[in-house]
Write an enzyme that holds these catalytic residues in place. Sequence first.
Site, PDB file in Angstrom:
ATOM      1  N   GLY A  10       0.889  -1.308   0.044  1.00  0.00           N
ATOM      2  CA  GLY A  10      -0.201   0.006   0.061  1.00  0.00           C
ATOM      3  C   GLY A  10       0.995   1.350   0.167  1.00  0.00           C
ATOM      4  CG  ASN A  11       4.870   1.092   1.175  1.00  0.00           C
ATOM      5  OD1 ASN A  11       4.583   0.079   0.627  1.00  0.00           O
ATOM      6  ND2 ASN A  11       6.267   1.217   1.660  1.00  0.00           N
ATOM      7  CE  LYS A 123      -8.354  -6.904   3.711  1.00  0.00           C
ATOM      8  NZ  LYS A 123      -7.032  -7.206   3.983  1.00  0.00           N
ATOM      9  CE  LYS A 206      -0.417  -6.352  -1.977  1.00  0.00           C
ATOM     10  NZ  LYS A 206       0.869  -6.612  -1.269  1.00  0.00           N
ATOM     11  CE  LYS A 266       3.137  -7.656   2.859  1.00  0.00           C
ATOM     12  NZ  LYS A 266       1.720  -7.529   3.285  1.00  0.00           N
TER      13      LYS A 266
END
Length: 298
Positions: A10-11, A123, A206, A266
Amino acid sequence: MSATVVALGGNALMRPGERGTAAEQLANLRRAVAALQPLLREPGLVLTHGNGPQVGNELLRQERAAEEAPPLPLWLAVAQTQAEIGALMSVELRPALEGREPACVLTHVRVAADDPAFDRPTKPIGPFYSAEQAETLERERGWTLVSDANRGHRRVVPSPMPLEIVELEVIRRLSETAVVIACGGGGIPVVRRGERLAGVDAVIDKDRASALLARGLEAQRLVVLTEVPAVFRNFGEPGQEEIRALSAAEAEQLLPTLAEGSMRPKVEAALAFGRETLITNFEALESALRGDGGTRIA
């Protein structure tokens, strides 16, 4: 042709304290593209990205304008933000590609209609509501809302497992000549109904979708860019320790100690991909690619 899939965190688009204006996102993407230079020359490069803040803003716009224009379902908000972010990324990528072209693919990702996640929405998305508004929305729209003690009530939606990248072959062919932007926000969630695809209101992780895409493309490497330079043991504690390399077995053992909404997905994505995965941030990417930073999971 070997491929590399790079999942942008997101960054890459929005930083803390920003509102998400087009100018802010373009400025952040310019920095991201500069950091990606060592990878932009590689063949078969595919970029994925998150879209959480953008979807939140889109849902808020729809709520505020509901009396003037009908709100759209969540899966279409995912599609809208895929196009929005793809356009912004293309603008910033084109000057850096030295003759190659960026190509944005609106990507549908199939999930199972009977995924247990549909019975347990978790979510959070969209704006916060008062208790009275939340009660009305649950009654009239069938939403599930949860309470945040400080900010009010917020909608939660399912996050089912991705099973199939519908446009996989299109992405594969495009990646032979272009830098492809795909699977934005985890993809547009759909289920199969006979020969048709039907959108469902859900959000796909994602990183999980990026791993599925990388596996489908038979990529040699998955690069997951996040906000921290590496995976840490005891993250946030006085004795935190940066981890440079993990075997699959070591990553499995580490999983229960990692934050559910942060680093754990991740590392799970790395294990699902099954080949070399590099987890780092933009600032450390160049040195991590040389082997001097980040976390490699073999």
